[in-house]
Scaffold this motif. Structure first.
Motif, PDB file in Angstrom:
ATOM      1  N   MET A  98       0.827  -1.207   0.000  1.00 41.62           N
ATOM      2  CA  MET A  98       0.000   0.000   0.000  1.00 41.62           C
ATOM      3  C   MET A  98       0.862   1.260   0.000  1.00 41.62           C
ATOM      4  SD  MET A  98      -3.144   0.773  -0.079  1.00 41.62           S
ATOM      5  CE  MET A  98      -4.329   2.000   0.284  1.00 41.62           C
ATOM      6  N   SER A  99       2.012   1.200   0.657  1.00 40.99           N
ATOM      7  CA  SER A  99       2.851   2.395   0.714  1.00 40.99           C
ATOM      8  C   SER A  99       3.475   2.695  -0.642  1.00 40.99           C
ATOM      9  CB  SER A  99       3.945   2.230   1.764  1.00 40.99           C
ATOM     10  OG  SER A  99       4.803   1.175   1.405  1.00 40.99           O
ATOM     11  N   TYR A 100       3.686   1.655  -1.471  1.00 41.67           N
ATOM     12  CA  TYR A 100       4.235   1.893  -2.803  1.00 41.67           C
ATOM     13  C   TYR A 100       3.271   2.695  -3.660  1.00 41.67           C
ATOM     14  CZ  TYR A 100       7.746  -1.578  -1.610  1.00 41.67           C
ATOM     15  OH  TYR A 100       8.755  -2.251  -1.017  1.00 41.67           O
ATOM     16  N   LEU A 143       1.781   7.884  -6.210  1.00 43.80           N
ATOM     17  CA  LEU A 143       0.825   8.987  -6.326  1.00 43.80           C
ATOM     18  C   LEU A 143       1.447  10.304  -5.879  1.00 43.80           C
ATOM     19  CD1 LEU A 143      -2.470   7.320  -5.061  1.00 43.80           C
ATOM     20  CD2 LEU A 143      -1.909   8.023  -7.385  1.00 43.80           C
ATOM     21  N   ALA A 144       2.229  10.277  -4.819  1.00 48.81           N
ATOM     22  CA  ALA A 144       2.856  11.507  -4.323  1.00 48.81           C
ATOM     23  C   ALA A 144       3.866  12.044  -5.323  1.00 48.81           C
ATOM     24  CB  ALA A 144       3.523  11.246  -2.979  1.00 48.81           C
TER      25      ALA A 144
END
Length: 42
Positions: free
Chosen positions: A1-3, A8-9
Motif C-alpha cells: 500500500m505504501s508503494y 501517487l505523491a
C-alpha cells in the motif's frame, strides 16, 4: 500500500512542477506575441 502512495505523491509532485514551469517560463513567449500583435509600442 505504501508503494501506491509513493507513486501517487511523486506523480502529483511532477505534475505540479510541470505546471509551475509552464506557467512561469513560457509566459514570456505569449506576452511577446500579444504585444507584437497589439501594436502597443513596446
Amino acid at each position: 500500500m505504501s508503494y501506491i502512495q509513493e507513486i501517487l505523491a511523486f506523480s502529483t509532485l511532477a505534475l505540479a512542477l510541470a505546471f509551475l514551469v509552464r506557467k512561469f517560463f513560457f509566459k514570456k513567449k505569449k506576452s511577446a506575441k500579444n504585444c507584437g500583435s497589439d501594436s502597443c509600442g513596446c
